[in-house]
Motif scaffolding. Structure first.
Motif, short mmCIF file in Angstrom:
data_model
loop_
_atom_site.label_atom_id
_atom_site.label_comp_id
_atom_site.label_asym_id
_atom_site.label_seq_id
_atom_site.Cartn_x
_atom_site.Cartn_y
_atom_site.Cartn_z
N ALA A 121 0.83 -1.20 0.00
CA ALA A 121 0.00 0.00 0.00
C ALA A 121 0.86 1.25 0.00
CB ALA A 121 -0.91 -0.01 1.22
N LEU A 122 1.91 1.25 0.83
CA LEU A 122 2.78 2.43 0.87
C LEU A 122 3.44 2.65 -0.48
CD1 LEU A 122 4.42 2.21 4.38
CD2 LEU A 122 2.95 4.01 3.49
N LEU A 123 3.91 1.56 -1.09
CA LEU A 123 4.52 1.69 -2.42
C LEU A 123 3.48 2.19 -3.42
CD1 LEU A 123 6.63 -1.58 -2.56
CD2 LEU A 123 7.48 0.76 -2.50
N GLY A 124 2.26 1.62 -3.31
CA GLY A 124 1.19 1.98 -4.24
C GLY A 124 0.82 3.45 -4.15
N ILE A 125 0.87 4.00 -2.92
CA ILE A 125 0.50 5.41 -2.77
C ILE A 125 1.61 6.30 -3.29
CG2 ILE A 125 0.05 7.21 -1.07
CD1 ILE A 125 -1.19 4.98 0.67
N LEU A 126 2.85 5.92 -2.96
CA LEU A 126 3.96 6.83 -3.25
C LEU A 126 4.37 6.81 -4.72
CD1 LEU A 126 6.03 6.35 -0.02
CD2 LEU A 126 4.50 8.21 -0.63
N GLN A 127 4.06 5.73 -5.43
CA GLN A 127 4.40 5.70 -6.85
C GLN A 127 3.41 6.59 -7.61
OE1 GLN A 127 2.93 2.78 -9.16
NE2 GLN A 127 1.08 2.67 -7.97
N GLY A 128 3.78 6.93 -8.84
CA GLY A 128 2.94 7.82 -9.62
C GLY A 128 1.74 7.14 -10.24
N ALA A 129 1.98 6.40 -11.33
CA ALA A 129 0.87 5.84 -12.09
C ALA A 129 0.36 4.56 -11.45
CB ALA A 129 1.34 5.54 -13.51
N PRO A 130 -0.94 4.27 -11.62
CA PRO A 130 -1.47 3.03 -11.06
C PRO A 130 -0.89 1.80 -11.75
CG PRO A 130 -3.14 4.15 -12.36
CD PRO A 130 -1.98 5.07 -12.26
N VAL A 131 -0.73 0.74 -10.98
CA VAL A 131 -0.27 -0.53 -11.54
C VAL A 131 -1.50 -1.37 -11.84
CG1 VAL A 131 1.20 -2.52 -11.14
CG2 VAL A 131 1.62 -0.39 -9.93
N ARG A 132 -1.57 -1.90 -13.05
CA ARG A 132 -2.72 -2.73 -13.39
C ARG A 132 -2.25 -4.10 -13.82
NH1 ARG A 132 -6.74 0.80 -14.10
NH2 ARG A 132 -6.05 2.95 -14.38
N TRP A 133 -2.98 -5.11 -13.50
CA TRP A 133 -2.74 -6.40 -14.10
C TRP A 133 -4.07 -7.14 -14.17
CZ3 TRP A 133 -1.12 -4.91 -9.39
CH2 TRP A 133 -1.50 -5.66 -8.29
N ALA A 134 -4.21 -7.94 -15.22
CA ALA A 134 -5.50 -8.59 -15.45
C ALA A 134 -5.26 -10.00 -15.95
CB ALA A 134 -6.31 -7.80 -16.46
N ILE A 135 -6.09 -10.92 -15.47
CA ILE A 135 -6.07 -12.28 -15.98
C ILE A 135 -7.45 -12.52 -16.55
CG2 ILE A 135 -5.69 -14.70 -15.41
CD1 ILE A 135 -4.34 -13.55 -12.79
N SER A 136 -7.49 -12.84 -17.83
CA SER A 136 -8.79 -13.05 -18.47
C SER A 136 -9.40 -14.32 -17.90
CB SER A 136 -8.59 -13.17 -19.97
OG SER A 136 -9.74 -13.71 -20.53
N SER A 137 -10.72 -14.32 -17.76
CA SER A 137 -11.36 -15.49 -17.16
C SER A 137 -12.13 -16.31 -18.18
CB SER A 137 -12.33 -15.04 -16.08
OG SER A 137 -13.37 -14.29 -16.68
#
Lengths: 313, 681
Positions: B53-69
């Motif tokens: 969470a701390l890394l996620g807040i302090l970094q700039g752009a959102p990280v996305r990842w998706a696995i198709s179902s």
């Protein structure tokens, strides 16, 4: 930094000197108006010194809450006193807490005082705490509305900014919104400082008491601190009233001459307000506890009207 | 590869939660092992999530990842942005504190209850919260949401042999499903417009929504999330469910599960629905004011310690909604800077409330743990046997009452400032609403202070009122560590607010496109300001320091005098009747009597006094006293609703005769109707 500390020091001395004096003046004036001789205006100082020389009796039931409360009451009231313009428009600690901090710091002191009332285990303490918290809770919205009216006019919640804005338009108090807000705050002042018709400072060991009931078990130096805290709180609220609505004579700088003039005018204004309070106290009878909400509801309505009239005029 | 560690820590955290859940379930026959697994793995998972969470807040752009179902409209797509990070941080902090606390708290379950199953549900709850906060697909979000509701149901009804507990659980699960239903409809509406269930697609499709569609979606989501958040009038499940759950679970429920509703509102209102019209913000503000004032008024009447805290959750959710509502209004009238301040006020209060409410529930849990009662009228004097618990509870009480210099004050201060700015930023008569809302916030704050004087004073001070509180013992060490951690967080977040503002910058930059943190800090990084040229300023750090500086000479002077003059201990004044006992003390009911009479129009109090006397009524032998207030919402709103549903169900019975022929006919008719519908397209 040093400048701020010096200013704080000067204002601290002023607070500690003027607060008991105002309390003494109100007591003397009241006695005179009721054709009693009464104590002279310096009696509160003598009381303080006497209490400081007395021993203390601490109830067996009390915990450390009872012992820290006097310090917190004293420290919150004094800190608030440094945030408010007394003789000059820029108060020493104005930057670090505006009117919201003032209201909430006083609430912090009250919170602990009410806990100390419960801490003794005597039913008087609980009675006082319950009443104090009840009355202050219903006084709060009226107080805030009146304060907001002034703050919105000045565009700031900082007391120095508010005083500055008031100085620049010194006849503003004739506007209906200001007069209504003043009336609302005056009622709150009566309630918060425990005066007739809400509470009676002169009462002791009666079933009607509020503030006195909470501090019934205090004695000696602790009582001295609490009394001093209460006087400073009273002075702060009175100052809030006189300096935000009638900002005449507020010195714009911290020179000796400016402060001297400011002090004279300030004491004059306080004396005027004290006379007004004495008039109210002498001409009214104490209300039943459950009539007090009606009085405070009136204050709330006055505050709301003040707000609406800033909008209309 | 800068973003690599977030996904790693996040997935590892999820893995630890899942593994912990299974391991707990597997070890259900070994209570000691199950207890250590339950708390240990949850703590490890929470720490990993906090890092992510701390890394996620302090970094700039959102990280996305998706696995198709392979299933249409559904996919395991996650987005780790600042908002997700912020709520995950809150949930990780609470998860860690509660896990530490539970190491010894769960000991009493050993040999009596199934700790393995408890641990399974506990991990599932933390896991589902994390999924709900990071899901980027509406249906993945709903799965997380639903698992969260069911895990919470399992935990609320953990003491299921109690009838009250079962009823509360049933009420909770019904409300939770009404809530999910609303959300499902809302998401269906949005995904129909955008052709996909990804949150990102809602964002782009929002511009094409018609006014009516947008309004309908807003109402559905507001309803759904309000039920979860316990907003009045959808709050009735909350004061029923929170007190009956084990205390560590109440702490999580009030601390973070309820906040999922706030998360949903922020996510949908600021991110997915486009710019909402002004009435939406005003509605949120008004509902917030009503929740805040009514929540605290009901809290005042409680003498069940945990139910009192539950009502305060409703109050604080109201305060959060006030900030959100103002932010929505600012956004639409074109003041993104002010909107950012209001949004910071709302989400900072969310974090603060999570921390101090969790702390208070844990404190109440320690009291319940040692005395076996939640009834304040039987408690008292606990500050002597339980000094550390008392201190932690006191800090929590000061913080929740919004008193300086702790964290509650800072977020309430920001809310006040936003409300005042609302007056200047809007036109017409509507602007009067903002200062009035401010005065209601003042009322709420003062009533909350009164309520916590009661809660702390009656529970911890004076003389014990019952045998249970006379034998109280201090809580074991791990419980104290759990509370101590949260106590420190209250102090640090209060005094050091100016250090933490960058955290909020990332969130406002994501949702509103502006960063105000730098504007909000002035005076060598010590002073918090409103960001406008004059506005208002406050510094909790200087207030804290100032109080300390003023305290020291006073303490020195008085202790010097006290040493010279001497002091002694003696009995408190007992009006001349010897022996002050706990029967002379003020009770919780008596304490709130004044407010009960003042607000009697709301409470409709009823009381009954029966005195038994021999000779004269002035000398009663015994007095029977009964007092209760009217549960207005249950009686006036939910009572008729329940009657309506029952009436409707009995009518439905007419077509459900139990005859198989009739049912076959229904199926046939439905089939024909559907065929006609399809063929006409």
């Amino acid at each position: 930094m040093t400048e701020m500390l010096v200013k704080s020091g000067v204002q601290l001395v002023l607070l500690l000197l003027v607060a008991p004096l105002i309390s003494g003046i109100v007591k003397t004036l009241k006695a005179r108006l009721q054709t009693r001789r009464g104590p002279d205006v310096f009696q509160p100082y003598r009381d303080l010194f006497k209490l400081m020389r007395k021993g203390m009796v601490i109830p067996d039931t009390a915990s450390w809450i009872f012992s820290v409360t006097p310090y917190i009451v004293f420290a919150t009231a004094t800190l608030v006193g440094l945030m408010i313009p007394m003789t000059a428009t820029d108060a020493p600690l104005s930057l670090f807490g505006g009117v919201l901090a003032v209201v909430y710091l006083l609430a912090l002191g009250r919170f602990f005082l009410a806990l100390a009332g419960l801490d003794t285990g005597s039913s008087f303490g609980g009675l006082g705490s319950s009443r104090e918290m009840t009355i202050s809770a219903i006084a709060e919205p009226a107080m805030m509305l009146a304060i907001f009216t002034v703050a919105l006019g000045a565009n700031s919640t900082n007391l120095s900014e508010m005083a500055q804005a008031a100085v620049s338009q010194s006849w503003k108090f004739l506007e209906p919104s200001q007069m209504l807000a003043f009336a609302a705050l005056f009622v709150v002042l009566i309630a918060e400082t425990g005066r007739i018709p809400v509470d009676n400072q002169a009462t002791h060991l009666e079933l009607t008491m509020i503030h006195e009931a909470m501090i019934l078990e205090y004695s000696g130096p602790y009582l001295a601190l609490i009394e001093l805290g209460a006087w400073i709180k009273q002075l702060v609220l009175m100052t809030l009233l006189v300096n935000t609505f009638f900002p005449f004579g507020l010195s714009s700088d911290w020179t000796v001459a400016g402060l001297g003039m400011g002090l004279v005018v300030y004491l004059g204004k306080l004396l005027g307000l004290a006379c007004f309070i004495v008039m109210v106290e002498t001409t009214n009878a104490k209300m039943r506890l459950f009539r007090v909400p009606e009085l405070l509801a009136v204050a709330f309505i006055l505050g709301a009207l003040a707000l609406i009239s800033t909008f209309l005029f | 590869m800068n973003t690599f560690p977030i996904g790693e820590a996040f997935t590892l955290g999820l893995g630890v939660y899942s593994a912990g859940a299974i391991a707990c379930l597997a070890s259900w026959r070994k209570p000691v092992l199950a207890r250590h697994l339950c708390c240990g793995t949850a703590l490890a998972g929470a720490i990993l999530q906090a890092v992510a969470a701390l890394l996620g807040i302090l970094q700039g752009a959102p990280v996305r990842w998706a696995i198709s179902s392979g299933v249409p409209l559904f996919g395991f797509s996650f987005a780790y942005d600042a908002l997700a990070g912020f709520f995950n941080l809150a949930s990780a902090i609470l998860g860690a504190a509660v896990s530490i606390y539970s190491f010894t708290y769960l000991k009493e379950f050993e040999g009596k209850r199934n700790i393995g199953f408890f641990g399974f549900l506990y991990h599932l709850l933390l896991l589902s919260l994390t999924i709900a906060f990071t899901a980027a697909n509406a249906y993945l979000f709903l799965i997380g949401w639903e698992v969260m509701a069911l895990a919470a149901y399992g935990l609320v009804t953990f003491y299921h042999e109690d009838r009250e507990t079962r009823r509360a659980g049933l009420l909770y699960v019904i409300m939770a499903h009404v809530d999910t239903g609303c959300l499902l409809l809302g998401f269906a509406l949005l995904s129909q417009a955008s052709g996909s269930a990804e949150f990102a697609s809602f964002r782009t499709a929002a511009a094409q929504l018609s006014g009516g569609q947008q309004a309908a979606a807003f109402v559905l989501f507001f309803l759904g999330f309000s039920i979860k958040a316990g907003v009045i009038p959808f709050h009735i499940w909350l004061p029923a469910a929170h007190p009956v759950a084990p205390s560590n679970i109440s702490a999580l429920l009030s601390g973070i599960v309820v906040k999922a509703g706030i998360y949903g509102m922020v996510r949908i209102f600021f991110d997915a629905l486009g710019v909402l019209p002004p009435w939406a913000g005003v509605l949120v503000l008004i509902v917030g004011v009503a929740s805040a004032v009514l929540g605290v008024l009901y809290a005042l009447m409680e003498h069940d310690l945990k139910r009192l805290l539950a009502y305060h959750t409703i109050e604080n959710i109201g305060i959060i909604l006030m900030g959100l509502g103002v932010a929505l209004v600012f956004r639409v009238v074109g003041h993104p800077q002010l909107a950012a301040v209001a949004l910071i006020a709302a989400i900072f209060h969310t974090l603060n409330h999570a921390i101090f409410k969790c702390l208070l529930f844990l404190g109440a849990g320690s009291v319940h743990h040692t005395t076996g009662t939640r009834n304040m009228e039987e408690l008292g004097g606990l500050i002597r046997p339980m000094p550390v618990t008392a201190f932690c509870f006191l800090v929590g009480a000061v913080a929740i009452s919004g008193l300086p210099p702790l964290n509650g004050f800072v977020s309430e201060w920001l809310t006040y400032q936003s409300l005042l700015a609302g007056y200047g930023a809007t036109g017409g008569l509507i602007r009067i609403l903002f200062p009035i809302a401010g005065s209601m916030l003042a009322l709420t704050g003062a009533l909350a202070a009164a309520c916590f004087v009661k809660a702390f004073g009656i529970t911890f001070l004076a003389l014990p009122r019952g045998a249970a509180s006379r034998q109280a013992r201090e809580a074991p060490r791990s419980m104290l560590w759990g509370m101590g951690f949260l106590t420190a967080a209250c102090v640090v977040l209060g005094l050091g607010i100016t250090w933490f503002l960058p955290v909020f910058d990332a969130v406002t930059a994501q949702l509103l496109g502006v960063e105000v943190g730098a504007n909000l800090i002035s005076g060598n990084g010590m002073v918090l300001s409103t960001g406008t040229p004059k506005g208002g300023t406050v510094s909790t750090a200087v207030i804290g320091l100032g109080l300390l500086v003023l305290l020291i000479p006073a303490v020195l002077l008085v202790s010097l005098r006290a040493r010279r003059n001497g002091h002694r201990h003696g009995p408190a004044w007992d009006c001349g009747l010897p022996g002050l006992s706990s029967e002379n003390e003020y009770t919780a009911t008596a304490f709130s009597k004044g407010l009960r009479m003042i607000f009697s129009a709301l409470y409709q109090p009823r009381r009954e006094i029966q005195a038994v006397f021999d000779v004269s009524p002035y000398y009663p032998k015994e007095i029977h006293f009964e007092s209760e207030i009217e549960p207005t919402f249950e009686k006036r709103l939910y009572g008729p609703l329940q009657d309506l549903i029952l009436w409707f169900s009995t009518r439905m019975r007419a077509i459900q005769a139990g005859s198989i022929h009739a049912y076959l006919a229904y199926i046939f008719i439905t089939l024909v109707a559907l065929l006609i519908l399809v063929s006409r397209r």
